[in-house]
Write an enzyme that holds these catalytic residues in place. Structure first.
Site: not given
Length: 371
Positions: A23-24, A26, A101, A183, A302, A325
């Site tokens: 996943s993207p 940051c 993304q 966003y 999760l 994560r």
């Protein structure tokens, strides 16, 4: 037989070897929007993980659309050259498909990095004025954003187009447009942040208009054979906000436009959200979108256990699982999942000898002679 976590899948013409997506995430490590040495290490590391697809972090389409001044961008020749250099090094040793993304942070821009508190930085302190559908701030304490006029909306739409063209020149495998997490394009969708009275506010039809215009503009310039997807927040977790029913209608509009997948997350618009966080708490939304529309979906939230991720695919909760994560904590998560589930996964030959004794043949095609 029902699909498994390690069964192949297709997004448009992109053939994926398994159902695991990175996943993207940051990284807040760019310099004036340009990828740095950190990105070479971070992307290179995860490109050897055995996942079938990596989506690069939320990448701003203009400088004012960055979440922080340290966020990645793809709005200048310098940004394009820097990311191109990183990708060239990564591709020397990995053939993992890498997508990106594209994002505009809107009123959530001009913020500190999370490890410095994440609060908005005022222009007089080195930040900048932010843009949004309406002059409504995320909190009462923050300076309100500037309400976009039509010229501003056209500028941002064309910024998405320009970034998509740059992504094509970099031969990225896919684009995901960020309609989620509070966003800018999510701000247009939600009645909480969008209080416009023109053709871009009010009704659901109107609130979807600008995000769909951005999608259409990007699709027109992104190579037809390459997949284009969208990340959504299926609910604001606030009464009277964006919700699953509206998400399903948006999904239907995107499917009619040939959208290749919906990455189904939730939340991020307001600090008033009340999220019942727990393992797989967002998968029911991906399942609901998939069942209502037939769209291919990525499930998130999760997902940490290999057997549970496999069950999510087998049970039809989602077509793909996207890890963030979990894969930062364990960059070899797909290797370990393959060992646990009796599957194989691609790994560089330099690492083939690391398979633990008794683990079986985890690495696809691995054969290592010894003198």
């Amino acid at each position: 037989m029902s699909a498994t976590l390690f069964s192949p899948f297709e997004l448009g013409s992109l053939k994926l070897e398994n159902r695991i997506v990175i996943s993207p995430m940051c990284q807040y490590s760019a310099v004036d929007g340009s990828a740095s040495a950190w990105h070479r290490t971070h992307i290179g590391n995860l490109s050897l993980s055995g996942a079938s697809l990596m989506l690069l972090e939320a990448t701003a389409v203009e400088a004012a659309g960055r979440i922080t001044s340290s966020c990645l961008g793809l709005y200048s020749d310098a940004n394009e050259a820097a990311l191109g250099a990183v990708l060239e090094g990564v591709r020397e040793f990995s053939d993992m498909p890498i997508g990106i993304q594209l994002c505009h942070a809107g009123r959530k821009a001009s913020s500190e990095t999370p490890w410095r508190g994440g609060s908005m930085i005022a222009p007089e302190n080195g930040g900048w004025r932010t843009d949004a559908p309406s002059a409504v701030g995320t909190t009462d304490e923050e300076a309100p954003p500037l309400a976009l006029d039509r010229a501003g909306m056209e500028r941002i739409r064309e910024a998405f187009v320009d970034s998509a063209r740059r992504a094509a020149r970099l031969d990225l495998a896919a684009i995901e447009l960020h309609f989620a997490h509070g966003y800018l394009l999510h701000q247009f969708l939600s009645p909480i942040s969008n209080q416009r009275t023109d053709a871009y506010g009010g009704s659901l039809e109107n609130r979807m208009r600008f995000p769909l215009e951005v999608y259409d503009a990007v699709r027109a310039v992104w190579p037809a054979h390459k997949p284009l997807g969208v990340r959504v927040s299926a609910t604001d977790w606030i009464e009277g906000g964006w919700d699953l029913e509206q998400t399903i209608e948006l999904a239907r509009r995107l499917k009619a436009r040939g959208c290749d997948w919906l990455d189904v997350s939730t939340g991020g618009l307001s600090p008033l959200q009340k999220i019942p966080v727990g393992p797989h708490y967002q998968l029911p939304f991906a399942r609901a979108v998939r069942e209502a529309t037939g769209m291919k979906t990525m499930g998130v939230g999760l997902i940490t256990d290999a057997k549970e991720a496999d069950a999510a695919i087998r049970n039809g909760d989602a077509d793909l699982v996207a890890l963030a994560r979990a894969v930062m904590w364990d960059p070899r998560w797909p290797w370990h999942a393959a060992a646990q589930l009796g599957a194989t996964v691609k790994a560089p030959p330099q690492y083939w000898r690391c398979e633990p004794r008794g683990a079986g043949r985890v690495f696809d095609g691995a054969a290592f002679g010894q003198r």
